[in-house]
Enzyme design. Structure first.
Site, PDB file in Angstrom:
ATOM      1  N   ALA A   3      -4.772 -36.723   5.773  1.00  0.00           N
ATOM      2  CA  ALA A   3      -5.525 -37.150   6.949  1.00  0.00           C
ATOM      3  C   ALA A   3      -6.525 -38.239   6.584  1.00  0.00           C
ATOM      4  O   ALA A   3      -6.984 -38.328   5.438  1.00  0.00           O
ATOM      5  CB  ALA A   3      -6.262 -35.961   7.563  1.00  0.00           C
ATOM      6  N   HIS A  22      -2.618 -20.777  18.544  1.00  0.00           N
ATOM      7  CA  HIS A  22      -2.223 -19.512  17.937  1.00  0.00           C
ATOM      8  C   HIS A  22      -0.984 -19.567  17.056  1.00  0.00           C
ATOM      9  O   HIS A  22      -0.706 -18.591  16.358  1.00  0.00           O
ATOM     10  CB  HIS A  22      -2.056 -18.457  19.022  1.00  0.00           C
ATOM     11  N   ASP A  63      -8.874 -18.014   8.305  1.00  0.00           N
ATOM     12  CA  ASP A  63      -9.943 -19.008   8.139  1.00  0.00           C
ATOM     13  C   ASP A  63     -10.462 -19.126   6.704  1.00  0.00           C
ATOM     14  O   ASP A  63     -11.163 -20.070   6.367  1.00  0.00           O
ATOM     15  CB  ASP A  63     -11.150 -18.644   9.022  1.00  0.00           C
ATOM     16  N   VAL A  77       0.846  -1.202   0.000  1.00  0.00           N
ATOM     17  CA  VAL A  77       0.000   0.000   0.000  1.00  0.00           C
ATOM     18  C   VAL A  77       0.878   1.248   0.000  1.00  0.00           C
ATOM     19  O   VAL A  77       0.677   2.175  -0.790  1.00  0.00           O
ATOM     20  CB  VAL A  77      -0.955  -0.009   1.222  1.00  0.00           C
ATOM     21  N   GLY A 135     -15.790  -8.861  10.434  1.00  0.00           N
ATOM     22  CA  GLY A 135     -16.214  -7.799  11.339  1.00  0.00           C
ATOM     23  C   GLY A 135     -15.587  -6.467  10.963  1.00  0.00           C
ATOM     24  O   GLY A 135     -16.250  -5.424  10.946  1.00  0.00           O
TER      25      GLY A 135
END
Lengths: 325, 325, 325, 325
Positions: free
Chosen positions: A190, A255, A131, A27, A108
């Protein structure tokens, strides 16, 4: 002043994700190429309310590309949902001479951006969320790095799982969205993936693990999204009571999934999104979000982003299943 | 048979640790240089009881050096503590023509090795334990890799901790021994380390975190050994009730600490220990363990190893404290 | 001034090595614990001559532990070998009120430190050199990280070497000293190691590669120290003319060996050395170097360091050979 | 035999690239889900000519996903360009009962695939090339991993470049195509990128480096594609003669770019392509290549792939320039 430069406010908001720093860098440097300038806002919307501003020039963003986190810090701001504090924020932006705002953050945070746009502020959003739960873009900033962190962790778990003949239940991030879990399932080999989108029973999990045992596998890895209704700890307890061949261990990655030096894909995505957001803003656009659409970088309206829900390519669930054979 | 080769049985036992594979490789190739041969025993002492043997030649251990875990698999065997099963094991060793045994494992596994030695079997132990809780050697196999895994994880957590202004409570392995925790504290720049050896109160932790906040740090990292009396989850709850400046998050690193490609130090240590163990065995030694002693590789009696408790250099606790300023 | 604090000048000099930053951090924080203060000197001895000083407090060294390179920058300074410039340096140190100096660097830099000590300046050296060519210490700062970087690179080369059935000649750093080459040979499973200390002929190399081919290996890795008399490019040309079974490729690892985030061992070593150097200086010692001696941190006279030549444990050459079977 | 299973031959050919192993795994397991079986062909087209075949079942491809290289080995085969040897290959395929062939490889290998298709063999190609020089697909297998390897290497070089105030000339792979160089330039924050597609003069490079010096940068990184007309060594010599502020160093990254554990993106891409190729083959398609087209996995005709030249998004050149400010 006649020749005042176009001035862009820039903030990172919500949960941090690796790639925010290369996006900040892009930016700032893209702004310079448009002869615009950037003011960094600290601590997300909190800093906008409190007026914690600092100028950001091309030299200030040298050497940040490879660093995780965000040099602008980030915070979740509840009070910014209130009109009063939004008004305070707008007042601060005006005093500082900001002509527009770029917000890097999750759903949000993009809602906050849209609220400002509705009050006449020129705002462009950039999706940041490990996510990958943001509608309108193929990938958000942070996803690729988080995926590699998860994969590296599971590669390590597989070493020990194989040596002991064990089943591992691995919880990965993803509150409302199983994207990370499904893709981690594919790239980590998996035996099963459990997501909010595809609920399973304890019995189904136990059967999948036992099947892996019977087929001669030396370990079983089950990946569980944080937001799935079955919780890893409960699942482990239940499976230990049944006899599924393997003994069970639990790992909650936590985290560490948010940290780490951004991958090449991440830096590229973050850079393209940063460049696109600046172009959009200086050319007068507002209330939109930079978005990866196939191979091109586009813009999507923030109203849609904040109202629609992203879903996972159903082909991936199928693939996770096929590959575990 | 006149010119039967000296035959070494080799097993890995207890918790796996990265570096077991390069050690297996070193044993096999060092044996070849002494014109001896190696029989691999699967699944630790369980395989010794069940007679799960397979020959291991120099070509069989190609390409395993960089892999975590152990190609011989490992298991904890409770029944091997009983005389009956030890007798079964000895019988199997004799049938297979083993002249000696090398055991790579932790304290429990070395106790098993000592038990065999007392019954006349020639046995040499090699310390394998990521906790570094084995008396007589400066470092056990697995420690250096585990330490780097922990450090990388905390480097990632620091990214997100800094971006959000948070305190992180990080649980690392170490049931009876705080070695990993203390060294991780030093190399990760933690604000505080909590170990079984140095108990602290919740109030002391809270004070340390608040001090870090007041000194202007952007995050605080507290490392807690698994075996410490204060548990991370309880500590987090307590600290959230007090007001320490930062909000608190918990991460339990778990089994990823056991995996991963062995580091250079690890491969070197594992190699030197493997070479030493073979030399000891073919030259007729028994009931000893290969041990890093300063810069040399020595041998220590297994009776001492299994009876004495390793303590941490007190200088390290002091150093962890000084460095956190 | 009665209560003026003890003041330590600190510089990094010569080739940079990963671990210099954690060492700087340790010096600054250990100084604080002795109620001393630190002045950072930029660009090595050049900055000492030019008076480029800046105060370094505990907060200034936050977040540098995981970064490669040195925040104080470094340079090779030829003119510092001259008395005139040393006098200039001493004058600057006195003006700035420095009571002592800590120099982190390689052999040349430690010679400079000794020269100052002989003129009455209190100086303590810290060995920094990825080559591990400094007499008196088991390990210098930078070696463990460089070794891991080399090992990771060779692990990558082995992937492609195995897939194609190729021999790779890999040049690693080490002008006068084959330490990195020999240890890299052991931890990377190389078929042969060529060092300044152990010259070989082209024919011997060709034979080793051909042997590996005949024994059924899928690739051969030959590690060559930069300072060896046989040069990789010439060797490759010669081997392509002979027929050794594998085709040959060359890789010169170059400067990536100097970079990267310091490993856990590195950070620990750098920290211990930094703490030791500060202790030595504030307790009045001079003309010595902090040194790892087995498991303890000691001090050795700089005259010896600068006059003696380190040799490699001959056991390692033997081990590299045995392990390559 | 009435119910003979559909049988797929599978080979990897040309230069190896990370991601070939996860692709092999995906082909084998996807085949199983279509009730088809896979025969692995060793050493690329050479193995097809020589009949080096081995069956590959789902258990044979366990644990290979995280490994670089290819378990099927690869080779460049000149003689396969000749009709005689193609006929030999077809004869071997028929004897082994192969109903179709999947070829993973670069442009030359895909030409070979097309040649077989023209002779009636059912063939599906999968693009494997770290250079990303294959027409028709956004990404080839190997590119993302190679890009991350390059980026990590340059992150390391930047540590040492910054500490010494130096310019680094870094040669990356890409014989006819500057894709890796341009993207590496963006994600590594290089000052300049030199590619076959965008020739520059020595003077332009010197000016860019000097500009970086004057703007106060502490180092300059110039990335040069292997296939550019300016060669790094010549460029370094020329720049040392001019005075550009920084001294210059050269690094040729070489074959490490081909190795390493595949990234998450790589494993996902390789998996999707493998699954797609099997689907195409069992549903009767031939003479096509699996291709990433935006967000979907498609098929493109091999005739086009082998006749058209891929070009780089011009936006990326612009971006590399803007970002280096």
């Amino acid at each position: 002043m006649a020749n005042k430069k176009f001035t862009i406010g820039l903030l990172t908001s919500g949960g941090d994700s690796p790639g925010m720093n290369p996006c900040i860098r892009a930016v700032v440097r893209a702004a310079a190429s448009h002869d615009a300038q950037v003011i960094g806002i600290m601590d997300g919307y909190e800093g906008l309310i409190n007026g914690e501003f600092r100028p950001l020039g091309p030299r200030d963003v040298g050497g940040i590309m490879q660093r995780g986190g965000t040099i602008l810090q980030t915070r979740r701001s509840k009070r910014f949902m209130e009109k009063t504090y939004q008004r305070e924020a707008i007042r601060n932006m005006n005093s500082a001479g900001m002509d527009g705002l770029i917000v890097i953050g999750g759903e949000g945070s993009l809602k906050g951006a849209h609220a400002l746009a509705e009050q006449g502020i020129k705002v462009v959003g950039i999706p940041g969320s490990i996510d990958n739960d943001i509608w309108g873009t193929d990938m958000a900033i942070g996803v690729d790095t988080a995926m590699n962190t998860i994969m590296d962790a599971i590669d390590k778990l597989r070493d020990t799982a194989s040596s002991h003949g064990r089943a591992f239940l691995v919880e990965v991030m993803g509150r409302g969205c199983g994207y990370l879990a499904v893709l981690a399932g594919i790239v980590s080999g998996a035996e099963m993936v459990i997501t909010p989108e595809s609920p399973v029973t304890v019995e189904e999990v136990a059967k999948a693990v036992e099947d892996a045992y019977l087929r001669g596998k030396r370990h079983a890895i089950i990946i569980v999204a944080e937001g799935a209704s079955l919780k890893v700890v409960d699942l482990a307890r239940a499976m230990d009571e049944m006899d599924v061949g393997f003994t069970t261990r639990v790992t909650i990655l936590g985290h560490i999934q948010r940290g780490g030096s951004p991958t090449a894909f991440e830096r590229m995505l973050a850079t393209r999104m940063g460049v696109k957001a600046v172009e959009a803003l200086v050319s007068g656009q507002t209330d939109v979000m930079a978005a990866l659409q196939g191979r091109t970088m586009g813009l999507v309206p923030l109203t849609e982003v904040t109202n629609k829900t992203r879903s996972i390519n159903p082909e991936y669930f199928e693939m996770a299943h096929i590959l575990s054979r």
